[in-house]
Design an enzyme around this catalytic site. Sequence first.
Site, mmCIF file in Angstrom:
data_model
loop_
_atom_site.group_PDB
_atom_site.id
_atom_site.type_symbol
_atom_site.label_atom_id
_atom_site.label_comp_id
_atom_site.label_asym_id
_atom_site.label_seq_id
_atom_site.Cartn_x
_atom_site.Cartn_y
_atom_site.Cartn_z
ATOM 1 N N HIS A 6 20.147 15.034 -65.810
ATOM 2 C CA HIS A 6 19.357 13.949 -65.223
ATOM 3 C C HIS A 6 19.171 12.765 -66.188
ATOM 4 C CE1 HIS A 6 17.940 16.794 -62.082
ATOM 5 N NE2 HIS A 6 17.723 17.643 -63.060
HETATM 6 O O1 RIB Z 1 13.379 16.351 -62.823
HETATM 7 C C1 RIB Z 1 14.175 16.161 -63.967
HETATM 8 C C2 RIB Z 1 13.369 15.584 -65.092
HETATM 9 O O2 RIB Z 1 12.302 16.472 -65.422
HETATM 10 C C3 RIB Z 1 14.183 15.429 -66.392
HETATM 11 O O3 RIB Z 1 13.673 14.362 -67.145
HETATM 12 C C4 RIB Z 1 13.941 16.735 -67.087
HETATM 13 O O4 RIB Z 1 14.063 16.610 -68.512
HETATM 14 C C5 RIB Z 1 12.509 17.011 -66.724
HETATM 15 O O5 RIB Z 1 11.699 16.318 -67.646
#
Ligand code: RIB
Length: 320
Positions: A242
């Site tokens: 992500h």
């Molecule tokens: O939903 C994904 C996010 O939440 C990313 O930033 C992961 O590192 C968690 O923090």
Amino acid sequence: MGTKLIIDTDPGVDDAFAIALAALSEDVDLLGVTTVFGNVPLSATTRNALRLLALCGRGDVPVAAGAERPLVYPHPHRGTYAHGADGLSGRAEVLPQPGRELEPVDAVSLLVSLLEAAEEPVTIAPIGPLTNIALLLAAHPGIREKIDRLVIMGGGLDHGNTTAAAEFNIWSDPEAARRVLVEEHVPCVLVPMDLTHRCAVDADWLAKLAASGSVGAALNGLTPDYVEYYKKALGFAGIAMHDAVAVAEAIRPGILRTEELPVEVECSFGPSRGATVVDRRRPALRAKMNQDAPAVAVAVDTDLDGLRGFVLDRIAGGQS
Ligand code: RIB
Ligand code: CA
């Protein structure tokens, strides 16, 4: 020099990929890293950030710790279900010792000093809960003019991950997210999980990363717990990186295709708490309904293989 960048982060396995992407990119001037609670408590996210920068040979980058909890209501639970008890699949101890001391100031103070000293506006990539950013903008409203844009990993257009409705970063501090996305009028790019899931990488990509050098091998070594979680979330042996998708946009503007859309954040205590409500109705109808919330550049698409190749090439290419 290319992009002047500050990363606000809660490492976190995908944060590790994002930090390496920025730290190893020659055209990125990584001014600093600030940490926030999130996947794991602040003490762990801060230790992880220091050690990840040491892994990348970036002891020159200052790190300051920020918020240890949300603005208003307690953080219901951590992301250890995906990132492991130490935030890095239980492998944080394998990383090098920090290459520098933690800054003696808090995250907001470091953000202010770096932004004020910058000769041109700076990009900030918040890839954890938005608490530090909300605090920065609330306490130092004049600093907005030194921010080129916020490139935020967060939100879900169609569904969440932490709950049916909410993505983890927004869910962790909905009040902070609403302040930043709805009330502050700072240029924002929102990179939601709908797109970051589509950018997921498979075992073959991870094998190439592992073979790319010492940093790639170390990053791959941080993934076991994360891979186990994403086998369930994605249905195949891969991971959603992500935060690296958001940082890719921060350092290569336009790599993601965006649409200017109004965004609201649900801050009630119903089943949708932490949901990002993105208004995708046609503009003429939105205007008729007097929808005047500020528009956010919501990332909706990219060349998926091009993005995956960009991240891999930058990390591989940046290793001595
Ligand atoms: O939903 C994904 C996010 O939440 C990313 O930033 C992961 O590192 C968690 O923090
Ligand atoms: Ca994160």
